[in-house]
Design a protein around this motif. Structure first.
Motif, PDB file in Angstrom:
ATOM      1  N   HIS A  84      -7.512  -8.629  -3.582  1.00 48.31           N
ATOM      2  CA  HIS A  84      -7.580  -9.785  -4.473  1.00 48.31           C
ATOM      3  C   HIS A  84      -6.350  -9.893  -5.370  1.00 48.31           C
ATOM      4  O   HIS A  84      -6.025 -10.986  -5.852  1.00 48.31           O
ATOM      5  N   SER A  85      -5.686  -8.748  -5.616  1.00 50.47           N
ATOM      6  CA  SER A  85      -4.476  -8.763  -6.452  1.00 50.47           C
ATOM      7  C   SER A  85      -3.254  -9.257  -5.704  1.00 50.47           C
ATOM      8  O   SER A  85      -2.172  -9.386  -6.288  1.00 50.47           O
ATOM      9  N   GLY A  86      -3.385  -9.514  -4.424  1.00 44.65           N
ATOM     10  CA  GLY A  86      -2.284 -10.033  -3.632  1.00 44.65           C
ATOM     11  C   GLY A  86      -1.325  -8.983  -3.133  1.00 44.65           C
ATOM     12  O   GLY A  86      -0.227  -9.326  -2.668  1.00 44.65           O
ATOM     13  N   ILE A  87      -1.691  -7.702  -3.216  1.00 37.27           N
ATOM     14  CA  ILE A  87      -0.823  -6.620  -2.730  1.00 37.27           C
ATOM     15  C   ILE A  87      -1.094  -6.422  -1.244  1.00 37.27           C
ATOM     16  O   ILE A  87      -2.239  -6.209  -0.828  1.00 37.27           O
ATOM     17  N   ALA A  88      -0.039  -6.482  -0.455  1.00 33.45           N
ATOM     18  CA  ALA A  88      -0.175  -6.297   0.990  1.00 33.45           C
ATOM     19  C   ALA A  88      -0.405  -4.816   1.299  1.00 33.45           C
ATOM     20  O   ALA A  88       0.340  -3.951   0.833  1.00 33.45           O
ATOM     21  N   ALA A  89      -1.427  -4.547   2.051  1.00 30.97           N
ATOM     22  CA  ALA A  89      -1.753  -3.161   2.407  1.00 30.97           C
ATOM     23  C   ALA A  89      -0.740  -2.607   3.393  1.00 30.97           C
ATOM     24  O   ALA A  89      -0.227  -3.334   4.254  1.00 30.97           O
ATOM     25  N   ASP A  90      -0.444  -1.304   3.258  1.00 27.55           N
ATOM     26  CA  ASP A  90       0.424  -0.642   4.222  1.00 27.55           C
ATOM     27  C   ASP A  90      -0.383   0.397   4.979  1.00 27.55           C
ATOM     28  O   ASP A  90      -1.618   0.462   4.866  1.00 27.55           O
ATOM     29  N   LEU A  91       0.292   1.218   5.742  1.00 25.30           N
ATOM     30  CA  LEU A  91      -0.431   2.169   6.598  1.00 25.30           C
ATOM     31  C   LEU A  91      -1.227   3.185   5.783  1.00 25.30           C
ATOM     32  O   LEU A  91      -2.310   3.614   6.192  1.00 25.30           O
ATOM     33  N   PHE A  92      -0.709   3.575   4.585  1.00 24.32           N
ATOM     34  CA  PHE A  92      -1.438   4.543   3.765  1.00 24.32           C
ATOM     35  C   PHE A  92      -2.717   3.931   3.202  1.00 24.32           C
ATOM     36  O   PHE A  92      -3.724   4.618   3.034  1.00 24.32           O
ATOM     37  N   THR A  93      -2.667   2.633   2.909  1.00 27.01           N
ATOM     38  CA  THR A  93      -3.872   1.943   2.446  1.00 27.01           C
ATOM     39  C   THR A  93      -4.946   1.970   3.512  1.00 27.01           C
ATOM     40  O   THR A  93      -6.120   2.281   3.245  1.00 27.01           O
ATOM     41  N   TYR A  94      -4.563   1.651   4.732  1.00 29.40           N
ATOM     42  CA  TYR A  94      -5.531   1.618   5.827  1.00 29.40           C
ATOM     43  C   TYR A  94      -6.085   3.007   6.130  1.00 29.40           C
ATOM     44  O   TYR A  94      -7.280   3.165   6.428  1.00 29.40           O
ATOM     45  N   ILE A  95      -5.240   4.015   6.028  1.00 30.50           N
ATOM     46  CA  ILE A  95      -5.709   5.380   6.283  1.00 30.50           C
ATOM     47  C   ILE A  95      -6.775   5.781   5.260  1.00 30.50           C
ATOM     48  O   ILE A  95      -7.826   6.330   5.611  1.00 30.50           O
ATOM     49  N   SER A  96      -6.532   5.481   3.971  1.00 31.98           N
ATOM     50  CA  SER A  96      -7.511   5.805   2.932  1.00 31.98           C
ATOM     51  C   SER A  96      -8.798   5.013   3.128  1.00 31.98           C
ATOM     52  O   SER A  96      -9.904   5.538   2.934  1.00 31.98           O
ATOM     53  N   ALA A  97      -8.673   3.738   3.504  1.00 28.56           N
ATOM     54  CA  ALA A  97      -9.863   2.897   3.706  1.00 28.56           C
ATOM     55  C   ALA A  97     -10.714   3.416   4.860  1.00 28.56           C
ATOM     56  O   ALA A  97     -11.946   3.446   4.784  1.00 28.56           O
ATOM     57  N   VAL A  98     -10.070   3.838   5.930  1.00 25.53           N
ATOM     58  CA  VAL A  98     -10.815   4.377   7.076  1.00 25.53           C
ATOM     59  C   VAL A  98     -11.495   5.687   6.705  1.00 25.53           C
ATOM     60  O   VAL A  98     -12.654   5.942   7.085  1.00 25.53           O
ATOM     61  N   LYS A  99     -10.808   6.534   5.939  1.00 21.80           N
ATOM     62  CA  LYS A  99     -11.424   7.785   5.492  1.00 21.80           C
ATOM     63  C   LYS A  99     -12.632   7.519   4.607  1.00 21.80           C
ATOM     64  O   LYS A  99     -13.620   8.259   4.648  1.00 21.80           O
ATOM     65  N   ALA A 100     -12.572   6.450   3.800  1.00 21.28           N
ATOM     66  CA  ALA A 100     -13.715   6.083   2.954  1.00 21.28           C
ATOM     67  C   ALA A 100     -14.923   5.744   3.800  1.00 21.28           C
ATOM     68  O   ALA A 100     -16.067   6.079   3.453  1.00 21.28           O
TER      69      ALA A 100
END
Length: 810
Positions: free
Chosen positions: A252-268
Motif C-alpha cells: 500500500h505504501s507503493g514500494i516495489a517488492a524485490d526478491l528478499f521481500t518475496y522470500i520473507s513472504a513465502v517463509k511467513a
C-alpha cells in the motif's frame, strides 16, 4: 621551455577523454602513468592526483583487471611522492578493501600521516567487509577518540560487525552505537543506519526494538531495504502473521517488492501454515517475473513441501533454470521428510550427474534418511562419498553418521567413529547418547553423559531427553535421580521438552506421584507435552491415572485437545472398561470437531466394543464409514465383532472391505481367520492365510500364525498344526504351543499335549496356564494321578494362577 613528450601525452589523453566514464578511462590513464618517467611528467602527476584516483577507482570496479595493475599504481604513487597524500591514500585504501586485501589496506592506513573522516570510515568498512569485525569495532573506537564523529557509513559498518556475533557483549555495543547515532544528529533515522540497527536487533530477537527503529525512519525515507529488514526480523522470531501484515502495508505504501521481500513472504506462509497466502505470493512472483530467480523458487519449493504439496514442489523444482546446491538440498530434504527414500536417493544421484556438487547439508540429510530407513548399506555408501568430497571432518556430517549407525543398530561402529573424531560439539555427544538410549543401553548412556560433563561441555535441552530415553528398568532409578538433579541445577526444569522426558522416564520406572510433581513444578505445559505425558501413562497401564491427568489438562491448558490426546484417552477408557467416561469423551470429540477423524473414530469404536456396548460401536462405525473409507477403521470394527462372537458380521464386513478395494493389513486377517476358527471354516481360513502373501504381498506375522494354528487345532488337525509350528519362519513361542495343547485337550491327544506342555514349560517355567492345561489333558485321558502330580508341581514352583476380579463403575 618545451614540455617533455610524456607530459604532452598525458595532457592530450585527458583532453581526449573529456567527460568519459572512469571505467572507460582507467586503462588509458594507467598506460599514461606507466609511460611517464621524466621529471616534468612527475611534476604534472603530482600536481594532479585525480588521475591516479580515477585509475584506482576504475581498477577496483573492473572485475577483469588484475591485482598487478593496482600494485603498479601504488608503486607509481610512492615513486611520485604522493602516497602520503590523504586523498590518494584514501583511494588506495578503498581499492585494497574492494579487492579483499585487508592487510595491504592496513599498511596504507598506518602510513597515512593525516587521516580524515573518509580514511577512518573506509578502514572501518574494509575491516568489517574483510571478516574482521573486532578490528572494525576497535577502529571505530579509535576514530571517536581521535575526535571524529562517525558518519552514517561508519556507523552502518560497525553495526554490521555487531550483527556477525550473537554474543551479549555485541548487543550492548550495538546499543551504544545506537546512542551514538542519535547523538550524531538523528542518524538512527537514516535508512542506511536504520536498516543496520534493525538487522542487529532482529538477529538478537528484539523485535520490539526493530519496530521502534522502523517507526523512527520517516515514511518518505523508508526504502525497500528498510522494509525487508523489518520482514526479516519477524521471520527470525517466527512471527509469520506480522510478516503478512507488513507485506500488505509495504504494498500500500507503493514500494516495489524485490526478491528478499518475496522470500520473507513465502517463509511467513510456512510459519503460519497458510498455504492460501503462499499461493497468492506465488502469483505475485510470476506476475513480477521473479520465476527466473533461483533463491525465490527455492523458498517456494520449501513452502510447498512443508505444506504437504509434494507434487507442486516437484513442479517448482522443474521450473528452476539454474539449480544450485540449495535447490537440490531442498528437493532431497522434502522427499526425505515425505519418507520417499527411493526418490530422494535418485535425486541425490541426479545432483552429481547434473554437475552440482553436494555439500555438508546434502550428506547430512541422506545419512539421516538412511538411518531412519535402517538402510546401513546405503548409509555406508553415502559416507564413502562424503569422505571422497572432503567432508570427513565436518561436524554436521559426523553427527549424521553417528545417527545413521545408531539407527541401524551398529552401536559399536558408531562409538568407534565418535572416539576418532577430531572435532565435536554438544550435538555430537547428544547423537551418541541418543543412540545408546534408542537401544536401552542406560549404563553406556550415563557413562557418556558423565564424560561430556567431565570434558567441560555444557549439556543443552536435547542432552537430557537423550540420556533419559535409556532409563527403562528399575535399576536405572538412581541414574535417573542424578540426571533429575542436574536438570534442576542447570535450570532446565522449566523447559517443557526436558520436563516431558523426565515424566516419561518416571512413568517407565513405575512411578506415578513423581510425574505429577514434575508437572506441578514445570508450570504451564503445552499441548504436545500433555499429549506425550498422557500417552506415557496409558502405555504403562496407568489408565485411571491417565484419566485424572486428562482432567487436569482440561483445567490447566486453554487449548482444545487434539486428535492424538483424544485417541489416547479413549484407549485408557477401553483398557479400564469405563463406559461412562467413554461416553463423556465421545461428547467432547463431537464438540471439538474430531468425530470424523478416522483415528479418533477408530479409538471410539474400540473403546465402545471393549466396554461391552457393541451397538454404540456399530453406530459410530456406520457414521464415520459413510464419510471416509479407511482400513484401520474397518480393522477395528472387524476385531470388535470377532471379540463379541459376531462371526457372520465379521465375514460380511470383510466382504464389504474387499468390494471397496481397501488394502487389508495383518490385523484384518487376524480377525477374519479367528472368525473362521470359531465357525469351523478350516479351508476358508487356510485360503485367507495363503492369500496374504500370494494376493496381497505381505508376510504373515506371529499373530497370524497363532490364528492359523488355533484354527487347525480346534478342528483336530493336530499334526498339521504341529507341522506349521515347525515350518514357520519364527522361533516358536509359548502362545502357539498353548493353542496346540488346548486342541490336544479337546481331542484327547495325550502324547502331543505332553510335547506342547514341555515346550511351554521350557520357555516359561512359571507359566500357570501350561500346568493347568496339562492337568486337564491328563484328566481328560482319565490319568488322575498324573493330573494331581501336575497340580502339586505347579504349587512347588509357585506358579500361581492370578485371581480373577470384576470392576463396577460408580
Amino acid at each position: 621551455m618545451k614540455p617533455a613528450a610524456g607530459a604532452w601525452t598525458l595532457l592530450r589523453l585527458r583532453l581526449r577523454l573529456g567527460n568519459a566514464s572512469t571505467a572507460a578511462r582507467a586503462p588509458s590513464v594507467f598506460s599514461a602513468l606507466a609511460n611517464c618517467s621524466t621529471a616534468a611528467a612527475a611534476t604534472t602527476l603530482a600536481a594532479d592526483p585525480f588521475a591516479i584516483a580515477n585509475a584506482l577507482s576504475a581498477a577496483a570496479a573492473s572485475a577483469s583487471s588484475s591485482m598487478s595493475a593496482g600494485l603498479s599504481l601504488h608503486a607509481s604513487t610512492i615513486k611520485l611522492g604522493v602516497s602520503a597524500d590523504t586523498f590518494t591514500a584514501n583511494h588506495l585504501l578503498i581499492y585494497y578493501a574492494k579487492r579483499g586485501h585487508l592487510g595491504s589496506a592496513l599498511d596504507v592506513f598506518d602510513e597515512t600521516p593525516r587521516r580524515n573522516l573518509v580514511t577512518w570510515t573506509a578502514m572501518v568498512s574494509a575491516a568489517v567487509r574483510g571478516g574482521a569485525p573486532d578490528l572494525g569495532l576497535a577502529l571505530l573506537s579509535s576514530m571517536v577518540r581521535s575526535g571524529f564523529c562517525p558518519n552514517e557509513f561508519a556507523l552502518a559498518s560497525a553495526l554490521g560487525a555487531c550483527c556477525q556475533s550473537a554474543a551479549a557483549a555485541d548487543v550492548k555495543l550495538g546499543l551504544s552505537l545506537h546512542g551514538l547515532a542519535v547523538k550524531a544528529g538523528g542518524l538512527d533515522g537514516n535508512p542506511y543506519v536504520g536498516s543496520s540497527l534493525m538487522l542487529l536487533y532482529a538477529k538478537h530477537g528484539r523485535v520490539a526494538a526493530v519496530e521502534r527503529v522502523f517507526a523512527g525512519i520517516s515514511s518518505s525515507s523508508r526504502d525497500v531495504a528498510c522494509w525487508n529488514t523489518m520482514l526479516e526480523g519477524y521471520v527470525a522470531t517466527g512471527r509469520g502473521y506480522d510478516v503478512m501484515r507488513t507485506v500488505v502495508l509495504m504494498h500500500h505504501s507503493g514500494i516495489a517488492a524485490d526478491l528478499f521481500t518475496y522470500i520473507s513472504a513465502v517463509k511467513a506462509s510456512s510459519i503460519t501454515c497458510d498455504l492460501n497466502f503462499g499461493r497468492q505470493v506465488h502469483g505475485l512472483v510470476i506476475h513480477s517475473e521473479f520465476e527466473s530467480n533461483t533463491s525465490v523458487m527455492n523458498t517456494l519449493m520449501d513452502m510447498y513441501f512443508k505444506a504437504g504439496q509434494k507434487e507442486a514442489a516437484v513442479v517448482i523444482f522443474g521450473k528452476i533454470q539454474w539449480k544450485d546446491t540449495v535447490s537440490w538440498n531442498t528437493m532431497i530434504s522434502g522427499l526425505a521428510h515425505d519418507e520417499d527414500e527411493r526418490a530422494a536417493a535418485d535425486c541425490f544421484f541426479d545432483m552429481s550427474r547434473y554437475g552440482c556438487k553436494p555439500n555438508q547439508v546434502t550428506f547430512s540429510v541422506m545419512l539421516r534418511l538412511s538411518g531412519a530407513k535402517e538402510s546401513a548399506s546405503l548409509g555406508l555408501q553415502i559416507l564413502g562419498l562424503a569422505y571422497r568430497h572432503g567432508y570427513s571432518d565436518n561436524v554436521l556430517v559426523a553427527n549424521a553418521v553417528i545417527n545413521m549407525l545408531s539407527q541401524c543398530g551398529l552401536l559399536g561402529c558408531a562409538y568407534g567413529f565418535f572416539c576418532n573424531l577430531s572435532v565435536r560439539n554438544v550435538v555430537t555427544w547428544n547423537e551418541m547418547i541418543a543412540g545408546y538410549g534408542l537401544h536401552g543401553c542406560s549404563e553406556d548412556a550415563m557413562r557418556l553423559f558423565r564424560s561430556l560433563v567431565c570434558f567441560g561441555a555444557r549439556p543443552d535441552e536435547f542432552t537430557y531427553p537423550a540420556v533419559l530415553s535409556a532409563f527403562q528398568q528399575d535399576h536405572d532409578a538412581r541414574n535417573h535421580e542424578q540426571i533429575h538433579a542436574c536438570v534442576l541445577k542447570q535450570g532446565f526444569a522449566s523447559c517443557q521438552f526436558v520436563s516431558t522426558s523426565l515424566i516419561k522416564a518416571k512413568v517407565a520406572l513405575g512411578s506415578v506421584l513423581d510425574p505429577l510433581k514434575i508437572i506441578e513444578e514445570a508450570g504451564k505445559m503445552d499441548l504436545v507435552s500433555w499429549g506425550v505425558t498422557i500417552s506415557a501413562f496409558v502405555k504403562h497401564d496407568l489408565d485411571k491415572e491417565a484419566l485424572f491427568l486428562f482432567n487436569l489438562f482440561r483445567v490447566d491448558c486453554p487449548e482444545k485437545p487434539d486428535e492424538f490426546i483424544l485417541g489416547t484417552i479413549l484407549n485408557a477408557c477401553a483398557n479400564a472398561a469405563l463406559i461412562r467416561q467413554c461416553r463423556c469423551i465421545h461428547a467432547l470429540v463431537v464438540r471439538t470437531g474430531h468425530s470424523k477423524h478416522f483415528c479418533v473414530s477408530s479409538a471410539l469404536v474400540d473403546a465402545y466394543a471393549k466396554c461391552g456396548d457393541i451397538t454404540a460401536a456399530k453406530s459410530t462405525f456406520a457414521e464415520v464409514s459413510s464419510v471416509t473409507d479407511d482400513a484401520i477403521l474397518y480393522n477395528t470394527m472387524l476385531t470388535a465383532y470377532a471379540n463379541h462372537g459376531l462371526i457372520h458380521e465379521v465375514l460380511s464386513l470383510y466382504q464389504d472391505m474387499t468390494q471397496l478395494q481397501l488394502a487389508p493389513t495383518p490385523a484384518t486377517f487376524i480377525a477374519v481367520i479367528s472368525a473362521c476358527s470359531h465357525l469351523g471354516l478350516v479351508e476358508q481360513g487356510k485360503l485367507l492365510f495363503s492369500s496374504m502373501l500370494s494376493a496381497h504381498g505381505m508376510n504373515p506375522t506371529r499373530a497370524n500364525y497363532t490364528c492359523l494354528i488355533d484354527l487347525l487345532a480346534r478342528r483336530g488337525l493336530l499334526e498339521e498344526a504341529k507341522g506349521v509350528i515347525e515350518a514357520m519362519p519364527f522361533q516358536p513361542w509359548p502362545a502357539v504351543w498353548r493353542s496346540l495343547m488346548n486342541g490336544c485337550r479337546i481331542h484327547g491327544n495325550k502324547e502331543l499335549g505332553l510335547l506342547a506342555a514341555e515346550q511351554i514349560l521350557t520357555m516359561a517355567p512359571n507359566s500357570d496356564g501350561a500346568y493347568v492345561s496339562l492337568s486337564h489333558v491328563y484328566a481328560e485321558d482319565g490319568d488322575w494321578q498324573s493330573a494331581e502330580d501336575t497340580r502339586r508341581k505347579m504349587a512347588e514352583n509357585q506358579a500361581q494362577k492370578p485371581q480373577g476380579y470384576s470392576s463396577v463403575e460408580i
